[in-house]
Write an enzyme that holds these catalytic residues in place. Structure first.
Site, PDB file in Angstrom:
ATOM      1  N   SER A  32     -19.849 -37.846  -3.560  1.00  0.00           N
ATOM      2  CA  SER A  32     -20.712 -36.682  -4.776  1.00  0.00           C
ATOM      3  C   SER A  32     -20.084 -36.359  -5.689  1.00  0.00           C
ATOM      4  O   SER A  32     -19.280 -35.952  -5.345  1.00  0.00           O
ATOM      5  CB  SER A  32     -20.294 -35.418  -3.504  1.00  0.00           C
ATOM      6  OG  SER A  32     -21.042 -34.143  -4.297  1.00  0.00           O
ATOM      7  N   LYS A  70     -23.581 -40.186  -5.033  1.00  0.00           N
ATOM      8  CA  LYS A  70     -24.801 -39.341  -5.404  1.00  0.00           C
ATOM      9  C   LYS A  70     -24.529 -38.113  -6.294  1.00  0.00           C
ATOM     10  O   LYS A  70     -23.217 -37.835  -6.528  1.00  0.00           O
ATOM     11  CB  LYS A  70     -24.576 -37.798  -3.721  1.00  0.00           C
ATOM     12  CG  LYS A  70     -24.932 -36.357  -4.103  1.00  0.00           C
ATOM     13  CD  LYS A  70     -25.064 -35.857  -3.023  1.00  0.00           C
ATOM     14  CE  LYS A  70     -24.488 -34.373  -2.568  1.00  0.00           C
ATOM     15  NZ  LYS A  70     -24.117 -33.251  -2.029  1.00  0.00           N
ATOM     16  N   LYS A  76     -24.944 -34.591  -8.815  1.00  0.00           N
ATOM     17  CA  LYS A  76     -25.515 -33.303  -9.176  1.00  0.00           C
ATOM     18  C   LYS A  76     -26.464 -33.141 -10.389  1.00  0.00           C
ATOM     19  O   LYS A  76     -25.995 -33.968 -11.325  1.00  0.00           O
ATOM     20  CB  LYS A  76     -24.239 -32.324  -9.390  1.00  0.00           C
ATOM     21  CG  LYS A  76     -23.427 -32.298  -8.159  1.00  0.00           C
ATOM     22  CD  LYS A  76     -24.166 -31.508  -6.721  1.00  0.00           C
ATOM     23  CE  LYS A  76     -23.381 -31.645  -5.092  1.00  0.00           C
ATOM     24  NZ  LYS A  76     -23.461 -30.197  -4.532  1.00  0.00           N
ATOM     25  N   ASP A 123     -29.045 -34.198  -5.964  1.00  0.00           N
ATOM     26  CA  ASP A 123     -28.194 -32.771  -5.376  1.00  0.00           C
ATOM     27  C   ASP A 123     -28.760 -31.733  -6.462  1.00  0.00           C
ATOM     28  O   ASP A 123     -27.742 -31.709  -6.998  1.00  0.00           O
ATOM     29  CB  ASP A 123     -27.503 -32.927  -4.801  1.00  0.00           C
ATOM     30  CG  ASP A 123     -26.740 -31.679  -3.778  1.00  0.00           C
ATOM     31  OD1 ASP A 123     -28.339 -30.949  -3.825  1.00  0.00           O
ATOM     32  OD2 ASP A 123     -25.897 -31.364  -2.534  1.00  0.00           O
ATOM     33  N   GLU A 156     -31.412 -34.018  -2.659  1.00  0.00           N
ATOM     34  CA  GLU A 156     -31.899 -33.250  -1.895  1.00  0.00           C
ATOM     35  C   GLU A 156     -31.539 -31.381  -2.340  1.00  0.00           C
ATOM     36  O   GLU A 156     -31.344 -30.902  -3.391  1.00  0.00           O
ATOM     37  CB  GLU A 156     -29.827 -32.885  -1.042  1.00  0.00           C
ATOM     38  CG  GLU A 156     -29.303 -32.153  -1.014  1.00  0.00           C
ATOM     39  CD  GLU A 156     -27.786 -32.187  -0.627  1.00  0.00           C
ATOM     40  OE1 GLU A 156     -27.216 -34.052  -1.231  1.00  0.00           O
ATOM     41  OE2 GLU A 156     -26.991 -31.520  -0.089  1.00  0.00           O
ATOM     42  N   ASP A 192     -30.089 -29.139   2.780  1.00  0.00           N
ATOM     43  CA  ASP A 192     -29.362 -28.865   3.340  1.00  0.00           C
ATOM     44  C   ASP A 192     -29.028 -27.366   3.370  1.00  0.00           C
ATOM     45  O   ASP A 192     -29.382 -27.198   4.964  1.00  0.00           O
ATOM     46  CB  ASP A 192     -28.119 -29.188   1.551  1.00  0.00           C
ATOM     47  CG  ASP A 192     -26.515 -28.778   1.109  1.00  0.00           C
ATOM     48  OD1 ASP A 192     -26.663 -28.283   2.486  1.00  0.00           O
ATOM     49  OD2 ASP A 192     -26.110 -29.268   0.859  1.00  0.00           O
ATOM     50  N   LYS A 236     -24.139 -30.201   7.871  1.00  0.00           N
ATOM     51  CA  LYS A 236     -22.744 -29.869   7.667  1.00  0.00           C
ATOM     52  C   LYS A 236     -22.470 -28.926   9.194  1.00  0.00           C
ATOM     53  O   LYS A 236     -22.836 -27.745   9.362  1.00  0.00           O
ATOM     54  CB  LYS A 236     -22.995 -28.486   6.340  1.00  0.00           C
ATOM     55  CG  LYS A 236     -22.930 -29.404   5.044  1.00  0.00           C
ATOM     56  CD  LYS A 236     -22.598 -28.228   3.766  1.00  0.00           C
ATOM     57  CE  LYS A 236     -22.919 -29.249   2.720  1.00  0.00           C
ATOM     58  NZ  LYS A 236     -23.316 -28.726   1.409  1.00  0.00           N
ATOM     59  N   GLY A 256     -20.568 -33.186   3.309  1.00  0.00           N
ATOM     60  CA  GLY A 256     -18.784 -32.175   3.036  1.00  0.00           C
ATOM     61  C   GLY A 256     -18.706 -30.961   2.375  1.00  0.00           C
ATOM     62  O   GLY A 256     -20.038 -30.902   1.526  1.00  0.00           O
TER      63      GLY A 256
HETATM   64  O1  OSB Z   1     -24.273 -29.235  -1.861  1.00  0.00           O
HETATM   65  O2  OSB Z   1     -23.683 -30.357  -0.687  1.00  0.00           O
HETATM   66  C1  OSB Z   1     -24.020 -29.305  -0.641  1.00  0.00           C
HETATM   67  C2  OSB Z   1     -20.069 -28.717  -1.878  1.00  0.00           C
HETATM   68  C3  OSB Z   1     -19.633 -27.657  -2.029  1.00  0.00           C
HETATM   69  C4  OSB Z   1     -20.368 -27.024  -1.863  1.00  0.00           C
HETATM   70  C5  OSB Z   1     -21.698 -28.084  -1.154  1.00  0.00           C
HETATM   71  C6  OSB Z   1     -22.184 -29.645  -1.781  1.00  0.00           C
HETATM   72  C7  OSB Z   1     -20.849 -30.171  -2.026  1.00  0.00           C
HETATM   73  C8  OSB Z   1     -20.240 -31.130  -2.161  1.00  0.00           C
HETATM   74  C9  OSB Z   1     -19.590 -31.957  -1.486  1.00  0.00           C
HETATM   75  O3  OSB Z   1     -22.206 -32.073  -2.338  1.00  0.00           O
HETATM   76  C10 OSB Z   1     -19.762 -32.809  -1.006  1.00  0.00           C
HETATM   77  C11 OSB Z   1     -18.246 -33.315  -0.454  1.00  0.00           C
HETATM   78  O4  OSB Z   1     -17.640 -34.391  -1.100  1.00  0.00           O
HETATM   79  O5  OSB Z   1     -17.670 -32.470   0.936  1.00  0.00           O
HETATM   80 MG    MG Z   2     -25.941 -29.890  -0.845  1.00  0.00          MG
END
Ligand code: OSB
Ligand code: MG
Length: 384
Positions: A151, A177, A179, A204, A229, A254, A278, A306
């Site tokens: 991510s 992924k 953001k 995301d 996402e 999510d 999650k 995660g």
């Molecule tokens: O939206 O998936 C999410 C991390 C913190 C809060 C929300 C998210 C995330 C990640 C990181 O996208 C996922 C990871 O690498 O653990």
């Molecule tokens: Mg997410």
């Protein structure tokens, strides 16, 4: 609710009997991120992870609460989780009762899945260690290699973003992924797609858009994304169903999914074609296994999200992904993607085909290194 009346994937787990626990501690560690992790809702520069430590007749088991100190991604925080664990959940934990009874008792506490998962995870890890088996084995799940995914947080420039994607592709991640947020979306995705036409790519938004942005989100259909996402509000399911009807790209939920019931509702109205499970957000491993089972039974993709966890939470996510229904690479990246040194040994690494091996050994597999926990601890308290 489950088409074909397939047997429950958690019946045997609900029958597991809780062991006696001598001590329960909460220890919060602070690990600096190698680089700030930017999202549409917040930029995190450190990981403050609240860990639970159980001691039972010389065996020590650890779990990690996936909440942050702040309520910017989810309503739970480390402080609310501590309160709910200490004052409401731990008093319900009684040796000799089955896991199913514990879940029923926890059900009286509305929400607070991350707090519940912390206790559930710790007890399951302890039970696995007592039996001398890996966590996935205790869960009745087969050993297999886990696909990897990374991510990538919001960057200040497209050059930095392309550099991060280049690193991920070089490492061999199975999907990338990125953001996105308002004002940092279509052009930024186009830049990545231009340079990497074939990389399995998704975005995301962490809830940054509304239905008024439908036309803008439709422009993302041009980039062959695996999914988008959580484009709309963190608490919405209904409007995602409206949006999905106007998008070719699959929507992945999510934030909106806190339970099997949420997942089933979202799927039934066409709000998503993929679910990011999650385990903390949905209250633990049993509920995660149920969601994956239900979703895969109706053709909905599932992957493990995660929360940029330490090696403890990361190991839990790895064991979980051996369950049926986890059909897509998740947000399980190498330790080195976030931290210079983890509190567990060995750290998570990718093999030469980009997969993650389940760590050997009972329970989590990875060993929690007490000196590293001590070195990073910013708070500690004995609850029992
Ligand atoms: O939206 O998936 C999410 C991390 C913190 C809060 C929300 C998210 C995330 C990640 C990181 O996208 C996922 C990871 O690498 O653990
Ligand atoms: Mg997410």
């Amino acid at each position: 609710m489950d088409p074909g009346d397939r047997p429950s994937p958690t019946a045997a787990l609900e029958a597991l009997v809780l062991p006696a626990v001598d001590h329960v501690d909460l220890v919060t560690v602070r690990l600096p991120f190698l680089a700030p992790f930017g999202t549409s809702v917040h930029v995190w520069t450190v990981k403050d992870a609240m860990l639970m430590r159980l001691e039972s007749q010389g065996i020590t088991a650890w779990s990690e609460c996936v909440s942050d100190p702040d309520p910017f991604y989810a309503y739970e925080t480390n402080t609310t989780a501590r309160h709910v664990i200490r004052d409401f959940l731990l008093p319900l934990v009684e040796p000799g009762i089955p896991m199913g009874e514990l879940e029923a008792r926890f059900g009286r506490v509305r929400g607070h899945g991350m707090a519940k998962a912390t206790v559930e995870n710790a007890l399951l890890v302890l039970m696995a260690m007592q039996r001398g088996v890996a966590l996935h084995r205790l869960l009745g799940l087969p050993a297999r290699r886990i696909p990897s995914g990374v991510s990538i947080g919001l960057k200040d420039t497209k050059a930095e973003l392309l550099q991060a994607v280049a690193r991920a592709v070089e490492r061999g991640y199975h999907r990338v992924k990125m953001k996105v947020k308002q004002g940092q979306d279509v052009d930024w995705v186009a830049a990545v797609r231009d340079r990497y036409p074939g990389v399995p790519l998704m975005v995301d938004a962490n809830g940054d858009y509304t239905l008024e942005d439908t036309e803008l989100l439709q422009r993302l259909d041009a980039f062959d994304l695996m999914m988008i996402e959580q484009p709309l509000s963190y608490s919405d399911i209904i409007e995602h169903a409206s949006l999905q009807r106007h998008l070719k790209t699959a929507i992945c939920l999510d934030e909106s999914i806190h339970s099997l019931a949420d997942a089933a509702a979202a799927i039934s109205i066409g709000a998503c074609r993929v679910i990011n499970v999650k385990q903390g957000r949905v209250g633990g491993l049993l509920e995660s296994i149920r969601i994956a089972h239900h979703a895969s039974g109706v053709g909905i993709g599932v992957w493990s999200g995660g929360m940029d966890e330490t090696g403890i939470g990361r190991a839990v996510n790895i064991h979980l992904q051996t369950a049926d229904g986890f059909s897509l690479p998740g947000d399980t990246s190498e330790t080195a993607n976030y931290f210079d040194e983890d509190i567990v040994d060995p750290p998570v690494v990718l093999d030469d085909e980009g997969f993650i091996r389940i760590p050997d050994g009972p329970g989590l597999g990875a060993r929690v290194v007490p000196e590293r926990v001590l070195k990073r601890a910013i708070a500690a308290e004995r609850l029992r």
